[in-house]
Motif scaffolding. Structure first.
Motif, PDB file in Angstrom:
ATOM      1  N   GLN A  53      -1.585   6.242 -12.079  1.00 26.12           N
ATOM      2  CA  GLN A  53      -0.717   7.281 -11.515  1.00 26.12           C
ATOM      3  C   GLN A  53      -0.825   7.260 -10.002  1.00 26.12           C
ATOM      4  OE1 GLN A  53      -1.780  11.517 -11.858  1.00 26.12           O
ATOM      5  NE2 GLN A  53       0.299  11.893 -12.614  1.00 26.12           N
ATOM      6  N   LEU A  54       0.325   7.224  -9.354  1.00 22.22           N
ATOM      7  CA  LEU A  54       0.357   7.237  -7.892  1.00 22.22           C
ATOM      8  C   LEU A  54      -0.094   8.621  -7.418  1.00 22.22           C
ATOM      9  CD1 LEU A  54       1.056   5.576  -5.398  1.00 22.22           C
ATOM     10  CD2 LEU A  54       3.432   6.293  -5.653  1.00 22.22           C
TER      11      LEU A  54
ATOM     12  N   LEU B 146       5.266   3.749  -2.858  1.00 25.49           N
ATOM     13  CA  LEU B 146       5.090   2.295  -2.826  1.00 25.49           C
ATOM     14  C   LEU B 146       6.426   1.638  -3.145  1.00 25.49           C
ATOM     15  CD1 LEU B 146       1.687   1.884  -4.727  1.00 25.49           C
ATOM     16  CD2 LEU B 146       2.086   1.596  -2.273  1.00 25.49           C
TER      17      LEU B 146
ATOM     18  N   ALA C 131      -0.027   6.429   1.054  1.00 25.26           N
ATOM     19  CA  ALA C 131       0.127   5.856  -0.279  1.00 25.26           C
ATOM     20  C   ALA C 131      -1.246   5.537  -0.870  1.00 25.26           C
ATOM     21  CB  ALA C 131       0.974   4.589  -0.226  1.00 25.26           C
ATOM     22  N   ARG C 132      -1.530   6.156  -2.013  1.00 20.17           N
ATOM     23  CA  ARG C 132      -2.813   5.965  -2.701  1.00 20.17           C
ATOM     24  C   ARG C 132      -2.551   5.740  -4.184  1.00 20.17           C
ATOM     25  NH1 ARG C 132      -3.828   5.653   1.984  1.00 20.17           N
ATOM     26  NH2 ARG C 132      -5.282   6.939   3.201  1.00 20.17           N
ATOM     27  N   PHE C 133      -3.004   4.569  -4.688  1.00 23.60           N
ATOM     28  CA  PHE C 133      -2.781   4.222  -6.088  1.00 23.60           C
ATOM     29  C   PHE C 133      -4.106   3.820  -6.733  1.00 23.60           C
ATOM     30  CE2 PHE C 133      -1.641   1.126  -9.456  1.00 23.60           C
ATOM     31  CZ  PHE C 133      -0.853   1.947 -10.244  1.00 23.60           C
TER      32      PHE C 133
ATOM     33  N   TYR D 204       7.080   6.920  -6.526  1.00 24.48           N
ATOM     34  CA  TYR D 204       6.698   8.078  -5.725  1.00 24.48           C
ATOM     35  C   TYR D 204       5.714   8.941  -6.509  1.00 24.48           C
ATOM     36  CZ  TYR D 204      10.997   6.552  -3.484  1.00 24.48           C
ATOM     37  OH  TYR D 204      11.966   5.785  -2.881  1.00 24.48           O
ATOM     38  N   ALA D 205       4.735   9.487  -5.787  1.00 24.55           N
ATOM     39  CA  ALA D 205       3.780  10.384  -6.419  1.00 24.55           C
ATOM     40  C   ALA D 205       4.519  11.581  -7.016  1.00 24.55           C
ATOM     41  CB  ALA D 205       2.764  10.855  -5.382  1.00 24.55           C
TER      42      ALA D 205
ATOM     43  N   THR E 243      -3.697   0.690  -1.522  1.00 29.76           N
ATOM     44  CA  THR E 243      -3.076   1.535  -0.495  1.00 29.76           C
ATOM     45  C   THR E 243      -2.090   0.713   0.314  1.00 29.76           C
ATOM     46  OG1 THR E 243      -4.683   1.092   1.281  1.00 29.76           O
ATOM     47  CG2 THR E 243      -5.259   2.803  -0.320  1.00 29.76           C
TER      48      THR E 243
ATOM     49  N   ILE F  98       7.477  -3.402  -9.573  1.00 30.03           N
ATOM     50  CA  ILE F  98       7.058  -2.060  -9.964  1.00 30.03           C
ATOM     51  C   ILE F  98       7.799  -1.699 -11.245  1.00 30.03           C
ATOM     52  CG2 ILE F  98       7.067   0.398  -9.348  1.00 30.03           C
ATOM     53  CD1 ILE F  98       7.005  -0.396  -6.423  1.00 30.03           C
TER      54      ILE F  98
ATOM     55  N   SER G  86       3.668   7.741 -12.914  1.00 37.15           N
ATOM     56  CA  SER G  86       2.775   6.757 -13.525  1.00 37.15           C
ATOM     57  C   SER G  86       3.534   5.437 -13.593  1.00 37.15           C
ATOM     58  CB  SER G  86       2.348   7.204 -14.922  1.00 37.15           C
ATOM     59  OG  SER G  86       1.547   8.359 -14.847  1.00 37.15           O
TER      60      SER G  86
ATOM     61  N   SER H 217      -0.601   9.807  -4.312  1.00 32.82           N
ATOM     62  CA  SER H 217       0.152  10.356  -3.182  1.00 32.82           C
ATOM     63  C   SER H 217       0.977   9.245  -2.551  1.00 32.82           C
ATOM     64  CB  SER H 217      -0.786  10.979  -2.135  1.00 32.82           C
ATOM     65  OG  SER H 217      -1.640  10.000  -1.580  1.00 32.82           O
TER      66      SER H 217
END
Length: 412
Positions: free
Chosen positions: A249-250, A255, A230-232, A286-287, A308, A275, A290, A252
């Motif tokens: 934008q997520l 979250l 998870a990368r935001f 989910y990636a 993350t 969220i 946005s 990957s």
């Protein structure tokens, strides 16, 4: 109606793919044939192509004109830039990046293939695998493009011989395996005659595989949010009274409300309490959605920070090693001071080493070592094509200089 959970790998309805080939391999004709035979050409476009073809004394429409739309390109008879085409069939939607074949436009292929899930590499059946074919395969491997198609074109000019196709396919497949390309599918075609582009060819009954379009429609393109870290990257901080919403934008992963997260580069931790997706509360994101996040604690989070979750934390470092393609006409040299843009963060950096090269000129591929003024949360490009990529920018005029792919396991 049964819904599929986002955590499960699933086939998407959209395929992004790029094309590449040497000069005169017939790539523009192949793309034109693909658009024409899949009925993705508007009537006025086809009429314009027919008029231009007739003015040149051609009896049939030159389908290459469907992609070589610029006047300068038509006059020179070459494709000089990346052209993006959008089309659809009943089975799938497509975004096609048609890239030029000249070696001096390597940077254009890097641009076109950087977001592609598949690349079509074209060869002339009369010439077989040439140096530029190997270069295109190397770029596809460097960019971690998941799938490759070897389109052996102009089979009509070699009498549709199976032995010619088999020899080329064997040579290229061996090279692709050596490079580490995940998958490669050879297809014999004649773009001019339409063999195996959209419809199966009656001239090559020895070939039992799919046509090019059939493969494009059926190749499994998957997205696995749960399988990716998870990368935001935070793009905006929105204040609502005492509350702060972190928007972006997520890149990957996934979250969820209740997830324990870490903010980089500060290392502070908190918990997601809310969220919002398009202004509507959601339990998870989910990636590549946005979204905006709310955290339980008032943390010092700003644009350029990365949030993350999970145990797979990015590498926080000021020493960046990467494979690169130099894009600018101005050379890149050891000692140059640049700006490095990684997701939403921009930091100052200095070029410490170019792997023994004196400089990198436009279209050069190489390896680089950089030292940044601030630590960056980096992933290996093999893990994430989003958070493992960066751009180098000229601090004087903002021009893009170099595209980089992080290699965390490279020797120092």
């Amino acid at each position: 109606m049964t819904s599929t959970t986002p955590e499960v790998l699933r086939e998407t309805t959209l395929l992004r793919f790029a094309t590449a080939g040497s000069v005169d391999d017939g790539k523009s004709t192949l793309v034109g044939r693909l658009l024409h035979d899949s009925k993705s050409v508007l009537t006025d476009q086809l009429e314009a192509v027919q008029r231009v073809s007739a003015s040149r004394g051609q009896d049939t429409p030159d389908l290459a004109l469907l992609t070589d739309g610029l006047r300068a390109e038509r006059e020179q008879g070459i494709t000089i830039d990346v052209a993006y085409r959008y089309f659809a069939t009943p089975r799938r939607r497509f975004i096609l990046a048609d890239t030029p074949g000249h070696v001096q436009y390597t940077r254009n292929m890097v641009t076109g293939a950087s977001t592609a899930e598949l690349t079509v590499i074209l060869v002339d059946a009369r010439n077989g695998v040439v140096e530029q074919t190997r270069r295109h395969a190397a770029i596809a491997a460097l960019l971690r493009v998941p799938h490759a198609v070897l389109a052996v074109n102009k089979m009509d000019l070699v009498g549709y011989q199976e032995s010619v196709f088999a020899a080329i396919a064997e040579e290229f497949t061996a090279y692709a395996t050596e490079l580490g390309l995940p998958s490669c599918t050879p297809v014999p075609v004649s773009a001019l005659a339409g063999d195996n582009v959209v419809d199966r060819s009656a001239h090559m009954d020895w070939y039992r595989g799919p046509s090019l379009l059939e493969f494009l429609e059926s190749v499994p393109v998957t997205t696995g949010p749960a399988a990716a870290p998870a990368r935001f990257p935070v793009q905006y901080v929105i204040r609502h009274g005492e509350d702060r919403h972190y928007a972006g934008q997520l890149a990957s992963g996934a979250l969820r409300v209740g997830d324990r997260v870490t903010v980089h580069p500060s290392g502070e931790t908190s918990t997601i309490t809310g969220i919002d997706v398009l202004g509507t509360p959601a339990g998870a994101a989910y990636a590549p959605q946005s979204v905006s996040l709310r955290l339980a604690d008032q943390r010092d989070v700003s644009r350029g920070d990365m949030i993350t979750a999970g145990v797979d934390a990015p590498a926080l470092t000021q020493d960046v090693r990467a494979a690169v393609c130099h894009l600018a006409d101005r050379p890149l040299r050891t000692g140059d001071r640049v700006l490095l843009r990684h997701t939403t963060r921009t930091v100052r950096a200095i070029v410490e080493d170019l792997a023994g090269a004196g400089e990198l000129a436009a279209n050069d591929l190489g390896r680089i070592t950089l030292r940044t003024a601030e630590p960056l949360p980096l992933d290996d490009y093999a893990v994430s094509r989003r958070t493992g990529a960066f751009l180098l920018v000229d601090p004087a005029d903002g021009a893009t200089l170099t595209a980089g792919m992080v290699t965390l396991d490279a020797p120092a």
